[in-house]
Design a protein around this motif. Structure first.
Motif, PDB file in Angstrom:
ATOM      1  N   ALA A 124      85.936  48.104  89.629  1.00 25.54           N
ATOM      2  CA  ALA A 124      87.452  48.895  88.835  1.00 25.54           C
ATOM      3  C   ALA A 124      88.281  49.245  90.031  1.00 25.54           C
ATOM      4  CB  ALA A 124      87.007  49.867  87.736  1.00 25.54           C
ATOM      5  N   ARG A 125      89.519  48.810  89.753  1.00 27.46           N
ATOM      6  CA  ARG A 125      90.546  49.458  90.598  1.00 27.46           C
ATOM      7  C   ARG A 125      90.781  50.928  90.257  1.00 27.46           C
ATOM      8  NH1 ARG A 125      95.593  45.214  91.278  1.00 27.46           N
ATOM      9  NH2 ARG A 125      94.374  43.379  91.659  1.00 27.46           N
ATOM     10  N   LYS A 126      91.686  51.418  91.344  1.00 25.83           N
ATOM     11  CA  LYS A 126      92.013  52.709  90.959  1.00 25.83           C
ATOM     12  C   LYS A 126      92.568  52.950  89.792  1.00 25.83           C
ATOM     13  CE  LYS A 126      94.229  56.839  93.137  1.00 25.83           C
ATOM     14  NZ  LYS A 126      95.020  57.235  94.553  1.00 25.83           N
ATOM     15  N   GLY A 127      92.262  53.832  89.023  1.00 23.78           N
ATOM     16  CA  GLY A 127      93.089  53.968  87.599  1.00 23.78           C
ATOM     17  C   GLY A 127      92.405  53.266  86.437  1.00 23.78           C
ATOM     18  N   ARG A 128      91.502  52.297  86.845  1.00 21.50           N
ATOM     19  CA  ARG A 128      90.966  51.489  85.828  1.00 21.50           C
ATOM     20  C   ARG A 128      89.515  51.974  85.480  1.00 21.50           C
ATOM     21  NH1 ARG A 128      93.066  46.688  84.292  1.00 21.50           N
ATOM     22  NH2 ARG A 128      94.862  45.844  85.643  1.00 21.50           N
ATOM     23  N   LYS A 129      88.948  52.078  84.365  1.00 17.06           N
ATOM     24  CA  LYS A 129      87.679  52.039  83.933  1.00 17.06           C
ATOM     25  C   LYS A 129      86.597  51.234  84.037  1.00 17.06           C
ATOM     26  CE  LYS A 129      88.717  56.153  80.952  1.00 17.06           C
ATOM     27  NZ  LYS A 129      88.802  56.827  79.632  1.00 17.06           N
ATOM     28  N   GLN A 130      87.064  49.826  83.729  1.00 15.30           N
ATOM     29  CA  GLN A 130      86.330  48.465  84.048  1.00 15.30           C
ATOM     30  C   GLN A 130      87.149  47.694  84.788  1.00 15.30           C
ATOM     31  OE1 GLN A 130      83.499  48.371  82.444  1.00 15.30           O
ATOM     32  NE2 GLN A 130      83.591  50.451  81.471  1.00 15.30           N
ATOM     33  N   PRO A 131      86.502  46.707  85.348  1.00 18.86           N
ATOM     34  CA  PRO A 131      87.077  45.770  86.043  1.00 18.86           C
ATOM     35  C   PRO A 131      87.780  44.629  85.433  1.00 18.86           C
ATOM     36  CG  PRO A 131      84.620  45.859  86.721  1.00 18.86           C
ATOM     37  CD  PRO A 131      84.865  46.809  85.555  1.00 18.86           C
ATOM     38  N   ASN A 132      88.650  44.475  85.718  1.00 21.77           N
ATOM     39  CA  ASN A 132      89.659  43.372  84.758  1.00 21.77           C
ATOM     40  C   ASN A 132      89.331  42.108  84.979  1.00 21.77           C
ATOM     41  OD1 ASN A 132      91.895  42.538  83.345  1.00 21.77           O
ATOM     42  ND2 ASN A 132      93.337  42.743  85.161  1.00 21.77           N
ATOM     43  N   THR A 133      88.174  41.477  84.588  1.00 26.85           N
ATOM     44  CA  THR A 133      87.624  40.356  84.817  1.00 26.85           C
ATOM     45  C   THR A 133      88.473  39.397  83.858  1.00 26.85           C
ATOM     46  OG1 THR A 133      85.813  40.983  83.211  1.00 26.85           O
ATOM     47  CG2 THR A 133      85.217  41.418  85.482  1.00 26.85           C
ATOM     48  N   THR A 134      89.215  39.741  83.125  1.00 29.72           N
ATOM     49  CA  THR A 134      89.829  38.717  82.263  1.00 29.72           C
ATOM     50  C   THR A 134      91.172  38.098  82.975  1.00 29.72           C
ATOM     51  OG1 THR A 134      91.102  40.621  81.023  1.00 29.72           O
ATOM     52  CG2 THR A 134      88.919  39.496  80.255  1.00 29.72           C
TER      53      THR A 134
END
Length: 248
Positions: free
Chosen positions: A152-162
């Motif tokens: 997950a990037r900074k500021g995200r809780k989950q990886p943006n796999t979509t």
């Protein structure tokens, strides 16, 4: 092969081989101005005039407004750090300023260029024949951090796999890996695998100078047309026909 980037006058923006530039102190030295980079700017001789220095002149207005200069010194800072570490690791080494390199290069009748400077500082006394090719080695970055979604990037809780761009992180497809050196069946063109398209059915190829290898005017090639020549790590090595000098 190198290109020349001419500095420009920061007032009229004129530049080129025939433009004579002078270093101007934004805050005049008579007014306490220093030689710091933030207080220096380049001007052509047509703008660096007594009239512009006097009240009402453009340079006088700059001084009163304390004009800010945008400086990009990250490269210079990095090189200074690297130079100190090299000198510490190799105490028998010595460094040379560009002013001396310029004189040495002129004495050897060499044109301006990074390759020529390397020859000039080697201490040789004469230059031999010009070779037909030169070996070019460059680094290849297989993972672009801006596209990395494994965590997950900074500021995200989950990886943006979509994200659609997530497919651009493909490292291998149909037996071909990023940075592999391949040959194209049909036109015998050769290049390095720069990336994949449509789940690996098509690949982007570039030469060692970063130019796309074209196939019928397109910058991507069917993966079935590619035949592996050599697997590579993070480096590209190739011979280019350049006008360089062989020294002796």
């Amino acid at each position: 092969m190198s290109t020349t980037c001419w500095p420009a006058c920061q007032l009229c923006r004129k530049h080129g081989k025939g433009v004579k530039l002078a270093v101007h102190h934004i805050i005049y030295r008579s007014q306490g101005g220093t030689d710091r980079v933030s207080n220096l700017i380049t001007l052509c001789t047509d703008c660096h005039t007594t009239k512009n220095h006097q009240p009402g002149g453009k340079l006088y207005k700059w001084m009163k407004a304390k004009k800010k200069v945008t400086t990009h010194l990250k490269g210079a800072t990095f090189m200074n750090i690297l130079r100190k570490r090299i000198m510490a690791a190799f105490p028998e080494a010595s460094f040379q300023y560009g002013s001396q390199t310029y004189v040495d290069r002129k004495n050897l009748n060499l044109p301006k260029g990074h390759f020529m400077d390397a020859i000039a500082i080697s201490g040789i006394k004469s230059v031999g024949q010009m070779p037909e090719t030169v070996t070019m080695i460059s680094q290849f970055r297989k993972k672009k951090r801006s596209l990395h979604e494994a965590t997950a990037r900074k500021g995200r809780k989950q990886p943006n796999t979509t994200a659609k761009r997530n497919a651009k992180n493909t490292k291998c497809a149909r037996g071909i890996w990023l940075n592999d050196y391949v040959r194209v069946i049909g036109n015998n063109a050769k290049g390095y695998v720069q990336g994949f398209k449509s789940n690996g059915y098509f690949v982007y190829l570039t030469d060692s100078l970063g130019n796309y290898v074209l196939n019928n005017g397109k910058n991507y090639i069917n993966g079935k047309q590619c035949r592996l020549i050599m697997h590579n790590g993070n480096w590209q090595k190739a011979e280019q026909k350049l006008s360089l000098y062989e020294f002796k």
